[in-house]
Design an enzyme around this catalytic site. Structure first.
Site, mmCIF file in Angstrom:
data_model
loop_
_atom_site.group_PDB
_atom_site.id
_atom_site.type_symbol
_atom_site.label_atom_id
_atom_site.label_comp_id
_atom_site.label_asym_id
_atom_site.label_seq_id
_atom_site.Cartn_x
_atom_site.Cartn_y
_atom_site.Cartn_z
ATOM 1 N N ALA A 377 0.830 -1.206 0.000
ATOM 2 C CA ALA A 377 0.000 0.000 0.000
ATOM 3 C C ALA A 377 0.862 1.252 0.000
ATOM 4 O O ALA A 377 0.507 2.273 -0.621
ATOM 5 C CB ALA A 377 -0.914 -0.002 1.223
ATOM 6 N N ASP A 423 28.720 25.745 -27.974
ATOM 7 C CA ASP A 423 29.764 25.861 -28.990
ATOM 8 C C ASP A 423 29.356 26.973 -29.956
ATOM 9 O O ASP A 423 28.170 27.300 -30.068
ATOM 10 C CB ASP A 423 29.895 24.526 -29.726
ATOM 11 C CG ASP A 423 30.890 24.580 -30.862
ATOM 12 O OD1 ASP A 423 31.986 25.122 -30.668
ATOM 13 O OD2 ASP A 423 30.553 24.092 -31.959
ATOM 14 N N ASP A 768 28.250 20.513 -31.985
ATOM 15 C CA ASP A 768 28.016 19.699 -33.179
ATOM 16 C C ASP A 768 29.239 18.919 -33.628
ATOM 17 O O ASP A 768 29.144 18.050 -34.477
ATOM 18 C CB ASP A 768 27.549 20.593 -34.339
ATOM 19 C CG ASP A 768 28.659 21.513 -34.834
ATOM 20 O OD1 ASP A 768 29.496 21.937 -34.008
ATOM 21 O OD2 ASP A 768 28.678 21.830 -36.034
ATOM 22 N N ASP A 772 33.301 18.495 -29.285
ATOM 23 C CA ASP A 772 32.292 18.820 -28.272
ATOM 24 C C ASP A 772 31.823 17.590 -27.500
ATOM 25 O O ASP A 772 31.165 17.728 -26.462
ATOM 26 C CB ASP A 772 31.065 19.476 -28.933
ATOM 27 C CG ASP A 772 31.417 20.764 -29.657
ATOM 28 O OD1 ASP A 772 32.158 21.568 -29.072
ATOM 29 O OD2 ASP A 772 30.956 20.956 -30.794
ATOM 30 N N THR A 864 -6.220 1.950 -11.536
ATOM 31 C CA THR A 864 -7.201 3.000 -11.269
ATOM 32 C C THR A 864 -6.534 4.361 -11.162
ATOM 33 O O THR A 864 -7.013 5.348 -11.722
ATOM 34 C CB THR A 864 -7.971 2.678 -9.970
ATOM 35 O OG1 THR A 864 -8.458 1.345 -10.037
ATOM 36 C CG2 THR A 864 -9.137 3.634 -9.796
ATOM 37 N N ASP A 865 -5.420 4.446 -10.403
ATOM 38 C CA ASP A 865 -4.713 5.728 -10.268
ATOM 39 C C ASP A 865 -3.864 6.058 -11.484
ATOM 40 O O ASP A 865 -3.494 7.217 -11.693
ATOM 41 C CB ASP A 865 -3.790 5.692 -9.037
ATOM 42 C CG ASP A 865 -4.574 5.749 -7.737
ATOM 43 O OD1 ASP A 865 -5.783 5.992 -7.809
ATOM 44 O OD2 ASP A 865 -3.967 5.554 -6.673
#
Length: 1065
Positions: A377, A423, A768, A772, A864-865
């Protein structure tokens, strides 16, 4: 046969229990024997800068060769490598050196086996509790005297969830290794090498230091090499992916670096592995291979860099540990408080009349099972699934904004980003050189023109005082168009996707684009993608090319009409060098005027002050023509030492200013970042002057803002102490001339927690290039450009499909909204779970029968939740979310007031659920209407006892009171989901239908619950019974007050927030 089948089934589940409960022991058992397997293999190669390497046959590679080759002459380097450039190494020498230095391959990290990765996913306290709950449930299913009809539903559900989450974790880890794999594609497969006096093609992996290698235009450099001989008049290398420089760079064997620790970009005599030769041909000697190369160091950094955990994961882990500790004590208390009732419960369950140790043990096992129910629970089993779903939905919304998320937690990390380290080349700029300014002469002064367009697409106008002009308007522009097109060895092409790309060197490609924008007199009838360049190519043929060299800093072509052997020399080159070789100047109307020494000085100074520095920092080229005809048979055209003599007495036509320009959207995006409280820091390998100019153009540096104390070079950074670095990053806005390791260090230092003396930033890194990649992986969130290298994309957690910096701002906004929604569904789920814990614990304290079964609790938590919790992910973003400062990384997910709200809501949920059970037993007119004392004494109910409406002791096993309690729990949680649309605003100001998905989810969950009550099979699985209208009225009456309770708490939350705001100001 039936008992035998059941026994087999039980044995199967016992085996599963052993696996589930003993994985920690199994792992411990295997850990020590497998430890050598988990450690990286011993590297057999020695550092090239280490002790001298004695080779068979007496030849020795000098210990300082690799570290100092750029400061030594060609002859000195060859001697240090112990190699004759005309013969190369012998096979014996190659084998000897390979023994010492190893293969020319990228370093790689040994990967854990798949099964160990899978087992590692279970190393979590909450998971341990759920595994224990599943194991205990299986145990009771075997040894309970009266097992349920479906005893394995509960453990099967729990184990299924855990296995699914483990599979997702393994999949994400596998994706994270893509960057290292992608680096291998940057290694050329073959190399042209000279060995034993013969040129041969070999696998690049077989190269060793000292090998003499030949590289020609179009080749990828196979290892770090010292250029020893140029076999062309010029040598240019594209190394932007490694150093961040926008333009290709010249290489020269005669150049000597002044310092050993020179930056990579300054080593003009070194060609680096994985860079591309775009012009010329040369011979070089290998100085570094494998992990010792610059790109090898990047690969090493990638293998050593651990992924940053997202702030949300950190908070959920902390919350999980706290919850785990609380659950353990609550479960223990639940069991101990019932010790006096063990005997009574045992008598009831066994039907015996005398207390024995077996009876006592039966009662103990019953209450231990209730403690397990309490654990089930308390743990929000649906939370991992809902978090994953919420983040996945966020990735979908981000994808619509052109931000492609590779790592789910990155979605939320963006929400607390406090600094973006970007960059420059290819990220803030287009990585496509473009002519920005044109300068031609008039009788009185200069004519300055602006050029539109920032890519290789030949669209845009040439503007004179905001008025469009072309080659038809001014003769000098027509001649400039001719020189730009013909004195050029590059090209531009339109791809099948409609984008434009260059062929050849980027600066020359920019001049081809300028030609199309200028037009040409007489080219109006030409067709095709590049009609103006095609026109000039059809009018003239090239008779000779005088290639660029470092001394004269210019190149020229001799062109003539088809069939002629005498032509016109067209020249372009560095402004100062070409202008000083001019004696005349072409005016805008096509006439010619003399160019005095004073005019030259004035022109050079004007270009330096207005174009080459300041707010533009353009790369300026001068364009000239030799007015007299030159014969193609002139012997000087074949002698490079005479090229400067040929390129003299020129007529200056005009000048062009070229730049890798900022993307159009970047300036607005950076302003949006500032409004959101996010710093932007530029970290680039380009030179400081160009980088500072770009920073001023995009607003990182304000106009007129001094760069001192805010702009640093990589060399300055390396020379700083740790305290100086910590001070510098607090004010820094720009780091230039950085190497990959600098970028990684800066990002890591920014993320050092405040308690450890760092700034505690949550850093996003954009880039890119290959250079990097280490920083992208080290950052809290790495963001790669869609047009960038596969290495950068593999190291990043997010990719911008449109290369648009503004997409990062949109992603940050989405991340902030996702965090707010995450808090909403966590608030909803945790308050519901607290209610379930209160319900189970309260029923135990009061001595009531089992109010909720474990399977019912699992059903509520998972199904349900689940729908409403997922629907809360669609909550609309709060207005003004991007005007708020970023939240701190160490900000608590649940603060004191939030915990108070959870507890108050949870207590009401638990009490109301228990009251639903008590109401049916004691108050319900259609029920037994027993006293509360009789209800508490259910275990002492004597056979023959009669309650109202004909009920006897069997009523304590009736399914309806538990069903009513379950319905109260479900209904309250549906109302609670509606409350969770907003944390502090009233439902009157922000009603639940602001999120229509939530309305549908609540309706769906409620319908689901009603169907379960009506489904005959569910009666056995969930122990439920269909309710009548009278009972449903009670459910609604008990559940509705939760809305009023939450409205009161929201009112106090608004008062608290207002008080905080006043104190803050």
């Amino acid at each position: 046969m039936l008992p035998s089948c059941r026994r087999c089934k039980r044995l199967t589940w016992l085996a599963a229990l052993c696996c589930a409960m003993s994985f920690t022991a199994v792992e411990a058992l295997f850990k020590e024997p497998l430890r050598p397997m988990l450690m990286p293999k011993t590297v057999l190669t020695r550092s090239l800068g280490g002790a001298g390497s004695q080779l068979r046959g007496g030849a020795q590679v000098h210990p300082d060769m690799a570290a100092t080759a750029h400061t030594k002459t060609v002859q000195e380097v060859l001697e240090m490598c112990a190699v004759d450039p005309k013969v190369g190494l012998s096979e014996q020498e190659v084998l000897s050196r390979r023994e010492i230095f190893g293969l020319n391959k990228m370093p790689s990290k040994e990967r854990l086996p798949l099964w160990k990765r899978f087992v590692a996913q279970f190393d979590d306290k909450m998971v341990h509790i759920l595994l224990a709950a599943a194991g205990i449930s299986i145990f009771f299913s075997f040894f309970d005297a009266q097992p349920d009809e479906h005893p394995f539903v509960e453990p099967a559900v729990i184990l299924s969830i855990l296995i699914l989450n483990a599979c997702i974790g393994v999949w994400q880890e596998s994706n994270a290794e893509a960057a290292i794999d992608a680096l291998q594609s940057y290694n050329p497969d073959q190399a042209k090498v000279l060995r034993e006096g013969k040129t041969r093609i070999i696998d690049a992996a077989e190269l060793v230091p000292g090998d003499v290698v030949e590289v020609a235009v179009g080749d990828k450099v196979p290892a770090d090499m010292r250029v020893v001989e140029m076999q062309s008049t010029a040598l240019k290398v594209e190394q932007a992916a490694l150093t961040g420089e926008a333009a290709s760079v010249n290489k020269n064997p005669s150049f000597l670096s002044p310092a050993i620790d020179d930056e990579l970009a300054q080593k003009e005599n070194i060609m680096f592995a994985a860079t591309d030769l775009v012009y010329g041909k040369c011979q070089g000697v290998v100085i570094k291979t494998g992990s010792q190369t610059e790109i090898g160091k990047i690969a090493q950094a990638l293998t050593e860099t651990e992924d940053q955990e997202s702030p949300l994961k950190e908070k959920l882990d902390q919350f999980g540990e706290l919850l785990t500790d609380v659950i353990k004590w609550i479960c223990l208390a639940c069991w101990l408080v019932n010790v006096p009732q063990f005997s009574a419960k045992g008598l009831m369950l066994t039907g015996l009349r005398e207390v024995t140790w077996k009876v006592w043990l039966k009662g103990a096992m019953h209450f231990f099972k209730i403690a397990v129910v309490l654990a089930v629970a308390a743990i929000p089993e649906g939370l991992p699934a809902v978090v994953t779903t919420c983040l996945a939905l966020g990735t979908g919304r981000m994808a619509r904004r052109n931000a492609l998320v590779r790592h789910l937690p990155a979605v939320e990390t963006l929400g607390c980003t406090s600094i973006i380290c970007s960059d420059k080349t290819g990220t803030l700029t287009t990585n496509q050189m473009s002519v920005q300014r044109v300068l031609v002469m008039e009788k009185e002064g200069y004519m300055e023109l602006e050029v539109e367009g920032i890519t290789y697409a030949p669209t845009g106008r040439v503007l004179l005082k905001n008025k469009s002009v072309t080659a038809d308007d001014y003769s000098s522009l027509n001649e400039l168009s001719k020189i730009s097109s013909l004195c050029n060895q590059a090209g531009i092409v339109k791809t099948q996707t409609g984008t434009w790309e260059r062929i050849g060197e980027s600066t020359e490609a920019a001049l081809k684009v300028l030609t199309e924008k200028l037009g040409a007199q007489g080219a109006q009838g030409m067709q095709g993608d590049t009609p103006v360049n095609d026109y000039w190519s059809s009018k003239y043929v090239k008779l000779a090319t005088l290639e660029f060299n470092r001394e004269r800093k210019s190149m020229s072509v001799l062109v003539a009409s088809p069939g002629e052997d005498k032509g016109t020399l067209l020249v372009k080159g560095a402004t100062e060098m070409v202008v000083n070789r001019c004696s005349k100047v072409r005016l805008s109307d096509g006439s010619t005027a003399n160019l005095s020494p004073e005019d030259k000085k004035k022109l050079i100074k004007f270009v330096e002050d207005h174009y080459a520095s300041g707010h533009l920092a353009l790369r300026c080229l001068a364009h000239a023509v030799l007015d007299r005809k030159l014969s193609a048979s002139d012997p000087r055209l074949q002698d490079p030492s005479k090229f400067e003599e040929v390129e003299s007495d020129l007529t200056l036509v005009g000048l062009t200013g070229i730049l890798d320009p900022p993307r159009e959207e970047v300036k607005g995006a950076i302003q949006a970042c500032k409004r959101a409280g996010i710093r932007v820091m530029v970290i680039t390998g380009d030179n400081p002057k160009t980088a500072e100019t770009i920073c001023r153009m995009i607003g990182v540096l304000e106009e007129g803002e001094a760069a001192e104390g805010k702009s640093f070079t990589g060399k300055q950074w390396s020379a700083m102490s740790l305290e100086e670095k910590r001070k510098a990053i607090k004010t820094a806005k720009l780091f230039s001339r950085t190497e990959p390791i600098h970028k990684k260090d800066i990002v890591e230092l920014l993320q050092v927690p405040v308690e450890e003396g760092g700034p505690g930033e949550t850093a996003a890194m954009t880039g890119d290039g290959v250079n990097d990649a280490p920083a992208l992986k080290a950052a809290s969130i790495g963001v790669a450009m869609g047009s960038g290298t596969s290495v950068a994309q593999g190291a990043a957690k997010m990719v911008l499909a449109d290369d648009n910096f503004i997409s990062i701002v949109g992603a940050v906004e989405e991340g902030r909204a996702i965090y707010a929604n995450t808090k909403a569904f966590i608030r909803y789920l945790i308050s519901s779970n607290i209610g379930e814990v209160v319900c189970v614990f309260l029923s135990v304290l009061l001595g009531l029968p089992e109010v909720l079964s474990p399977v019912s609790l699992l059903w509520v938590n998972l199904v349900t939740d689940g729908l409403p919790a997922t629907a809360l992910s669609f909550n609309p973003a709060e207005p003004g979310i991007m005007s708020l400062p970023p939240r701190r990384r160490d900000e608590q997910l649940v603060d004191g007031w939030m915990l108070t709200r959870y507890l108050l809501t949870g207590i009401y949920v638990g009490v109301a659920t228990v009251w639903g059970y008590v109401w049916w037993m004691c108050v319900n007119a259609q029920g037994p209407r027993m006293s509360f004392r009789q209800l508490r004494g259910n275990m002492q109910c004597m056979p023959g006892t009669k309650f109202a409406n004909g009920y006897g002791c069997e009523v304590f096993h009736d399914k309806r009171p538990g069903t009513l309690a379950l319905s109260v729990l479900v209904t309250i949680e549906m109302f609670n989901a509606l409350n969770a649309v907003t944390e502090s605003k009233s439902l009157l100001s922000l009603p639940p239908w602001a999120n229509p998905w939530l309305i549908l989810a609540v309706a769906g969950s409620f319908i689901q619950h009603i169907l379960v009550l009506s489904w005959p099979a569910a009666e056995m699985i969930f122990h439920v019974k269909k309710l009548n209208r009278h009972e449903w009225n009670c459910v609604l009456l008990v559940s509705a007050p939760i809305i009023l309770l939450d409205e009161i708490m929201k009112f106090f939350t608004r008062l608290r927030d207002a008080r905080k705001l006043v104190v803050g100001h």
